[in-house]
Structures are given as structure tokens and as C-alpha cells.
Design an enzyme around this catalytic site. Structure first.
Site, PDB file in Angstrom:
ATOM      1  N   HIS A   1      56.698  53.842  92.163  1.00  0.00           N
ATOM      2  CA  HIS A   1      55.366  53.177  92.618  1.00  0.00           C
ATOM      3  C   HIS A   1      55.750  52.093  93.999  1.00  0.00           C
ATOM      4  CE1 HIS A   1      51.589  50.825  92.608  1.00  0.00           C
ATOM      5  NE2 HIS A   1      51.147  51.693  92.143  1.00  0.00           N
TER       6      HIS A   1
ATOM      7  N   GLU B   1      50.074  58.115  87.777  1.00  0.00           N
ATOM      8  CA  GLU B   1      49.757  59.632  87.786  1.00  0.00           C
ATOM      9  C   GLU B   1      49.892  60.362  86.935  1.00  0.00           C
ATOM     10  OE1 GLU B   1      51.072  60.602  91.519  1.00  0.00           O
ATOM     11  OE2 GLU B   1      50.061  59.228  92.729  1.00  0.00           O
TER      12      GLU B   1
END
Length: 362
Positions: free
Chosen positions: A246, A305
Site C-alpha cells: 500500500h 483488497e
């Protein structure tokens, strides 16, 4: 000048704080862990919107008003013609959202929060040549979304799972779509315009992410014992492992654990294949070990995700709809930021540095 406005502070906000070093997300003074444990979508909507409109905002009132709005907005589904239904689901939802009149009031905010919750299930059913299902104003937002999607009243575990997802992704600092919302709001164009700008930013693959390919990865691995070999080969070919890493978080994304926790009751009650989560956990463990070995200087951990894909799949959403489901939850954050910008901010007008050619001297 910083490309991509990296680390540039462009706004002050009371809405959310993303601490990438600590792996912590705070929404209006409440940690994500506490919020997910105690809140439904209507609760986080009340939390985010409190004080940003003239009206008193509370979860019970929002639930009632969202139900009425969903029922009224269903009329717009008639505009979903063949050309619109040929679009990806998030594009079709965006087109229908453009039918919501612009405004700055709380009634507009309610309509915008209700709209994607109605439009996405309707579009998904129409794309399968199934009749869309009218909203039930008596249900909560999450329960009605799942009922409109599947045609069945969801179980308590399923409703809680979707609530956990919508709460988890309701707001997340000054990300690209939220910044787009604030830029438009700074012009006083209206909340619908802000939401349309935000959803347009969200659908870009560098922002909205790709939770669907996480499921493709699980399908390709097939069984827990294949995990390390498959992942190792993917890394050998320079492929990115979906659901890991991320831009902000240097440690584990706190939203990943919130969604993993929300998954457990659905799988434990037999409402989804228990082998699926066992496979996901095996891939997670193998991936983290390999990433630590291969890229010891880069902090790569599970992101939102990864377990989003498992949760939305277990709830019956097709893979191509995941960005649209994200928009259902994030719309309240976009609205809150738009209102904060309108009330407290200025027209956003940064400078650029010209690096092109100069005119020739006479």
C-alpha cells in the site's frame, strides 16, 4: 514541487486520519477496530456527517431517510438502456448517478448515499437479463442492497459482513477520489458533481485497486500446498502479488484485519466455502514470507483488497462489480469531505511550473 503531491498537506480535516507508520485508521475520533465492532453503515454515516448540515443527524433518521430515498430512486433504473448496460458496472452506476439533481443540502446527500445502493444491484441483474428488484424501505441499507442483488432477504451474518465492509471503507484520508471531491466542492458546483468526480477517480486502476484479481490469484493457486511455488514463480516473472502493499501503510493495513474478522461468521455458519478462507490464509502466509525474503527493504503487507475480494465474493457480488460496491461505502466520505471543503475551505487552485519551450526572441 512534488510529483503526485507526495506528502503535501492540502487540507485540514476532522473526518479521518491515516497513520501509515502505525497501521492505524481513525474516523471522527474513533479507531477503525472500535467502529467496525459497534457500527452499521447508518452509524458511520451519522458520525461522518454530524455538524456538516443544518439538520440534526442521527443513525435512526438516516436509516429511515435512506429507505425512502432508495424507493424513490428506483424510478431512474428505467433509464438503463442497452448502451448503458454494455458498460462496466461502475460506469453504468456513474451514468445513473448523473441523473440526481445537484444540491448542497442534506436531502441531496441522502439521495447520493442511496443511489449507488439501488443502481448497482439493478445494473448487475439487468446485465444478466434478470428483472431489477424494488427497494424495501423498511430494511437497513446493507440488508436491502443484498436483497436487491440476490432476491433473498440476507442472513444476519451476511448483513453484518456488508455493514463491516461499508464502514471500513467509508473514509480514508485525502486519497485521489476524496481529493477530487474536494476540488469540485471548492468551486461550489454541488454534491452530485463532487460525487461524480470522485467515482471517476475511483475507477482508475491506480486508485480503486483491483480486488477481483485477488480471486483470480486464489483460483490459479488452487490449493494451500501450491501456494509457495505459484507465488515464487509469479515473483520470478516480475508480477505483482495482488492484495499486498500500500502506498501509505508501511505495516499491515488495519482494514484487512477488520474485513478478515467480518468474514469469519459467514464461513463458520456454512454460508460460504470454508476451504476458500483456508486457501486465502495459506497464500497470505506464503506471500508474506516470500516478500520478506525477496524484498527485505520494502515493507509489503496485506492491504484492504485482499479480504475485500473474499468478503464480496462470499456475499454474492461478481468480480467486475467490486469497484461499484466500494463506491457505495465511500460516497458518504466523499460527501463529508465535500461539505467540509465548502464550509471551511477556499477554491483549490495550485500553481504549476512551466517547463515547456519559450518563444523565440524577435
Amino acid at each position: 514541487m512534488k510529483s503526485g503531491l507526495e506528502d503535501v498537506i492540502a487540507a485540514e480535516t476532522k473526518l479521518s486520519d491515516v497513520d501509515g507508520a502505525a497501521g492505524r485508521l481513525i474516523i471522527r475520533g474513533v479507531s477503525l477496530d472500535d467502529l467496525v465492532a459497534t457500527s452499521r453503515f447508518e452509524d458511520v454515516a451519522a458520525l461522518l456527517l454530524d455538524g456538516l448540515f443544518d439538520e440534526h443527524v442521527d443513525a435512526a433518521s438516516i436509516r429511515e431517510q435512506l429507505g425512502v430515498a432508495r424507493a424513490a430512486l428506483f424510478a431512474h433504473v428505467e433509464a438503463a438502456d442497452a448502451s448503458l448496460l454494455a458498460l462496466p458496472p461502475v460506469d453504468a452506476v456513474r451514468a445513473l448517478l448523473a441523473r440526481v439533481a445537484d444540491g448542497e443540502d442534506f436531502a441531496t446527500a441522502i439521495r447520493l448515499m442511496a443511489a449507488p445502493a439501488v443502481f448497482l444491484p439493478a445494473v448487475l441483474r439487468l446485465q444478466k437479463d434478470e428483472a431489477p428488484i424494488r427497494p424495501d424501505a423498511s430494511l437497513s441499507q446493507s440488508a436491502d442492497i443484498l436483497r436487491m442483488l440476490t432476491g433473498r432477504v440476507p442472513t444476519a451474518e451476511q448483513t453484518a459482513g456488508l455493514d463491516a465492509y461499508l464502514v471500513t471503507i467509508s473514509d480514508h484520508g485525502l486519497n485521489a477520489s476524496t481529493f477530487a471531491s474536494r476540488v469540485i466542492a471548492s468551486t461550489h458546483a454541488g454534491l452530485t458533481s463532487s460525487v461524480l468526480a470522485a467515482i471517476s477517480a475511483l475507477k482508475g486502476p491506480l486508485h480503486g485497486g483491483a480486488p477481483g484479481p485477488v480471486l483470480d490469484m486464489l483460483d490459479a493457486v488452487g490449493s494451500p500446498e501450491n501456494a509457495r511455488a505459484w507465488l515464487s514463480q509469479a515473483l520470478d516473472h516480475g508480477e505483482r502479488l495482488m492484495g499486498f502493499g500500500h502506498r501509505i501503510y508501511r505495516v499491515r493495513d488495519p482494514r484487512a484485519d477488520a474485513l478478515k474478522t467480518a468474514l469469519k461468521p459467514i464461513f463458520a455458519s456454512g454460508q460460504a466455502d470454508a476451504g476458500r478462507i483456508a486457501l486465502a490464509e495459506a497464500i497470505e502466509a506464503a506471500a508474506l514470507a516470500l516478500l520478506k525474503e525477496r524484498k527485505p527493504d520494502r515493507p509489503l503487507d496485506v492491504n484492504v483488497e485482499y479480504y475485500t475480494a473474499l468478503l464480496l465474493d462470499a456475499l454474492g457480488f461478481p468480480r467486475n462489480s467490486f469497484t461499484g460496491v466500494f463506491a457505495i461505502g465511500r460516497t458518504v466520505g466523499w460527501i463529508a469531505h465535500a461539505r467540509e471543503q465548502t464550509l471551511d475551505g477556499r477554491l483549490i487552485r495550485p500553481q504549476s511550473r512551466y517547463v515547456g519551450p519559450l518563444p523565440k526572441a524577435a
